[in-house]
Motif scaffolding. Structure first.
Motif, mmCIF file in Angstrom:
data_model
loop_
_atom_site.group_PDB
_atom_site.id
_atom_site.type_symbol
_atom_site.label_atom_id
_atom_site.label_comp_id
_atom_site.label_asym_id
_atom_site.label_seq_id
_atom_site.Cartn_x
_atom_site.Cartn_y
_atom_site.Cartn_z
ATOM 1 N N LEU A 199 -15.985 16.772 -52.117
ATOM 2 C CA LEU A 199 -17.163 17.322 -53.055
ATOM 3 C C LEU A 199 -17.726 18.388 -52.483
ATOM 4 C CD1 LEU A 199 -18.329 16.805 -55.900
ATOM 5 C CD2 LEU A 199 -19.684 15.292 -54.867
ATOM 6 N N LEU A 200 -18.357 18.186 -51.431
ATOM 7 C CA LEU A 200 -19.395 19.194 -50.837
ATOM 8 C C LEU A 200 -18.601 20.536 -50.673
ATOM 9 C CD1 LEU A 200 -21.426 16.872 -48.714
ATOM 10 C CD2 LEU A 200 -22.241 18.178 -50.701
ATOM 11 N N ALA A 201 -17.440 20.255 -49.818
ATOM 12 C CA ALA A 201 -16.573 21.426 -49.512
ATOM 13 C C ALA A 201 -16.176 22.403 -50.588
ATOM 14 C CB ALA A 201 -15.122 21.100 -48.765
ATOM 15 N N GLY A 202 -15.983 21.436 -51.707
ATOM 16 C CA GLY A 202 -15.497 22.426 -53.067
ATOM 17 C C GLY A 202 -16.695 23.282 -53.528
ATOM 18 N N ALA A 203 -17.899 22.967 -52.923
ATOM 19 C CA ALA A 203 -19.149 23.882 -53.583
ATOM 20 C C ALA A 203 -19.215 25.090 -52.582
ATOM 21 C CB ALA A 203 -20.342 23.256 -53.413
ATOM 22 N N LEU A 204 -18.499 25.364 -51.470
ATOM 23 C CA LEU A 204 -18.586 26.434 -50.604
ATOM 24 C C LEU A 204 -18.040 27.541 -51.478
ATOM 25 C CD1 LEU A 204 -17.592 24.763 -47.260
ATOM 26 C CD2 LEU A 204 -19.810 25.593 -47.868
ATOM 27 N N VAL A 258 -21.801 26.447 -41.464
ATOM 28 C CA VAL A 258 -22.222 25.550 -42.326
ATOM 29 C C VAL A 258 -22.736 24.006 -41.609
ATOM 30 C CG1 VAL A 258 -20.855 23.996 -44.202
ATOM 31 C CG2 VAL A 258 -20.697 26.353 -43.762
ATOM 32 N N ILE A 259 -23.870 23.651 -41.901
ATOM 33 C CA ILE A 259 -24.499 22.661 -41.105
ATOM 34 C C ILE A 259 -24.151 21.569 -41.905
ATOM 35 C CG2 ILE A 259 -26.789 23.398 -41.645
ATOM 36 C CD1 ILE A 259 -27.433 22.129 -38.903
ATOM 37 N N VAL A 260 -23.842 20.365 -41.599
ATOM 38 C CA VAL A 260 -23.584 19.090 -42.194
ATOM 39 C C VAL A 260 -24.290 18.023 -41.796
ATOM 40 C CG1 VAL A 260 -21.639 17.470 -43.114
ATOM 41 C CG2 VAL A 260 -21.104 19.979 -42.511
ATOM 42 N N ASP A 261 -24.891 17.163 -42.769
ATOM 43 C CA ASP A 261 -25.852 15.881 -42.432
ATOM 44 C C ASP A 261 -25.619 15.007 -43.648
ATOM 45 O OD1 ASP A 261 -26.943 14.149 -40.661
ATOM 46 O OD2 ASP A 261 -28.942 15.571 -40.476
ATOM 47 N N ASP A 262 -25.910 13.756 -43.270
ATOM 48 C CA ASP A 262 -25.918 12.737 -44.502
ATOM 49 C C ASP A 262 -27.007 12.930 -45.234
ATOM 50 O OD1 ASP A 262 -27.504 11.771 -42.438
ATOM 51 O OD2 ASP A 262 -27.015 9.672 -42.657
ATOM 52 N N ILE A 263 -28.239 13.028 -44.581
ATOM 53 C CA ILE A 263 -29.718 13.092 -45.185
ATOM 54 C C ILE A 263 -30.468 14.132 -44.875
ATOM 55 C CG2 ILE A 263 -31.749 11.517 -45.328
ATOM 56 C CD1 ILE A 263 -29.841 9.183 -44.590
ATOM 57 N N LEU A 264 -31.181 14.789 -46.089
ATOM 58 C CA LEU A 264 -32.214 15.670 -45.903
ATOM 59 C C LEU A 264 -33.437 14.868 -46.274
ATOM 60 C CD1 LEU A 264 -33.531 18.458 -45.427
ATOM 61 C CD2 LEU A 264 -32.700 19.164 -47.649
ATOM 62 N N ASP A 265 -34.067 14.760 -45.248
ATOM 63 C CA ASP A 265 -35.371 13.981 -45.754
ATOM 64 C C ASP A 265 -36.436 14.486 -45.608
ATOM 65 O OD1 ASP A 265 -37.294 11.891 -46.306
ATOM 66 O OD2 ASP A 265 -36.666 10.466 -44.913
ATOM 67 N N ALA A 304 -29.671 31.475 -31.699
ATOM 68 C CA ALA A 304 -28.362 31.764 -31.235
ATOM 69 C C ALA A 304 -27.440 32.847 -31.773
ATOM 70 C CB ALA A 304 -27.324 30.313 -31.061
ATOM 71 N N GLY A 305 -28.016 33.448 -32.730
ATOM 72 C CA GLY A 305 -27.550 34.568 -33.296
ATOM 73 C C GLY A 305 -26.913 34.239 -34.683
ATOM 74 N N THR A 306 -26.931 33.255 -35.426
ATOM 75 C CA THR A 306 -26.525 32.957 -36.672
ATOM 76 C C THR A 306 -27.275 33.510 -37.508
ATOM 77 O OG1 THR A 306 -25.579 30.754 -35.843
ATOM 78 C CG2 THR A 306 -25.762 30.939 -38.144
ATOM 79 N N GLU A 307 -26.762 34.262 -38.644
ATOM 80 C CA GLU A 307 -27.370 34.963 -39.656
ATOM 81 C C GLU A 307 -27.522 34.404 -40.982
ATOM 82 O OE1 GLU A 307 -25.198 38.768 -39.622
ATOM 83 O OE2 GLU A 307 -25.768 39.116 -37.307
ATOM 84 N N ARG A 308 -26.355 33.543 -41.150
ATOM 85 C CA ARG A 308 -26.219 32.976 -42.373
ATOM 86 C C ARG A 308 -25.936 31.534 -42.346
ATOM 87 N NH1 ARG A 308 -22.395 36.687 -43.868
ATOM 88 N NH2 ARG A 308 -20.861 34.971 -43.488
ATOM 89 N N ILE A 309 -26.609 30.436 -43.057
ATOM 90 C CA ILE A 309 -26.663 29.293 -42.800
ATOM 91 C C ILE A 309 -26.430 28.578 -44.502
ATOM 92 C CG2 ILE A 309 -27.481 27.053 -41.865
ATOM 93 C CD1 ILE A 309 -29.129 28.716 -39.984
ATOM 94 N N THR A 310 -25.540 27.742 -44.255
ATOM 95 C CA THR A 310 -25.463 26.934 -45.684
ATOM 96 C C THR A 310 -25.480 25.340 -45.427
ATOM 97 O OG1 THR A 310 -23.671 28.605 -46.330
ATOM 98 C CG2 THR A 310 -23.737 26.342 -47.535
#
Ligand code: R5P
Length: 284
Positions: A137-142, A201-208, A223-229
């Motif tokens: 489900l989450l991958a489909g939103a990318l 693309v950072i993946v976790d179970d919970i954003l609290d 570390a040089g990452t410009e775009r984070i999802t």
């Protein structure tokens, strides 16, 4: 199957036969449940969560007990966000929240639990818990911008399995695991298994509270990452600190609607995907 939704959880049971019931309080504050439908010999599902406020936590065992007394053949607790699941280890003399919560459900007549991305699938539990994955489900939103030159990032070891599932579902090969520790200053991320690419693309179970992802995003940015999802299964969204994330290079935060309160708290920042079909599919 007849689904009984807790207040606030109606959107999750769309398209499913719904059981009418009411939850009230007596003058002294005690909770009271009343069924408005015959449940004899019916398989019933309670759709909600055990997360705070306590009224909501207690409504699930109270309703289970009420359904059983009224002759329900089977009671499944459908709790997309399994509150107390992070309390799965405890020092001697301290409470073991997850065991307590599930023992309470079992004692009140719950046969089994369906949830999404349980925090730790490897701990022994007092009743059957089926944890479904939100990875597809989450991958489909990318979108193409998220996916371009992307690395999937697990913010700690516990997130690795979920990150792998997401990487497989999204067709992303590179995967990085960050090392997370807690010190007096809070959550700190240090070395990673390898350097991420420009897009993560950072993946976790919970954003609290956001402490984990804020620290992880800072590390990625340094570390040089410009775009984070950010893809998380459950948007708990306690407090306001998590609102710092967009300023750390986070382009999108995507979660499921496992906690309906996220709609109000995350408005304009967190995109929500429907969890209902995942937990109330053909075989709840
Ligand atoms: C930790 O083990 C969990 O997987 C989450 O990373 C954590 O609970 C998120 O909480 P917070 O947003 O408060 O850091």
């Amino acid at each position: 199957m007849l689904a009984f939704a807790l207040p606030g959880f109606r959107s999750l049971v769309e398209g499913v036969e719904r059981g009418r019931w009411t939850l009230g309080r007596f003058a002294d504050g005690e909770l009271h449940a009343r069924l408005h439908v015959d449940v004899r010999d019916r398989a019933c599902a309670i759709v909600g969560t055990l997360a705070p406020p306590d009224r909501r936590t207690l409504a699930v065992p109270l309703l289970a007990h009420t359904l059983r007394r009224a002759g329900a053949r089977r009671v499944t607790a459908v709790l997309p966000y399994l509150g107390y699941a992070r309390q799965d280890r405890a020092a001697p003399g301290t409470s073991l929240g997850l065991d307590w919560a599930l023992t309470l459900l079992e004692a009140c007549g719950v046969d089994d639990v369906v949830t999404l991305d349980i925090h730790n699938p490897d701990v022994p539990l007092p009743l059957p818990v089926r944890s479904r994955s939100a990875a597809a489900l989450l991958a489909g939103a990318l979108d193409p911008v998220d996916l371009a030159d992307a690395t999937v990032v697990a913010p700690d070891d516990g997130a690795l399995r979920r990150a792998r599932a997401l990487a497989d579902a999204a067709g992303i090969a590179p995967l990085v695991v960050l090392h997370k520790r807690r010190d007096a200053a809070g959550v700190v991320h240090s070395a990673a298994s390898e350097c991420p690419t420009r897009s993560a693309v950072i993946v976790d179970d919970i954003l609290d509270t956001g402490a984990t992802l804020i620290s992880g995003c800072r590390w990625l940015r340094d570390a040089g990452t410009e775009r984070i999802t950010i893809l998380v299964t459950h948007a708990v969204l306690s407090g306001t600190r998590w609102r710092e994330l967009p300023a750390l290079g986070v382009r999108r935060i995507v979660a499921t609607d496992s906690l309906p309160g996220a709609r109000r708290r995350g408005a304009g920042i967190v995109e929500l995907l429907p969890a209902g079909p995942l937990v109330l599919g053909a075989d709840p």
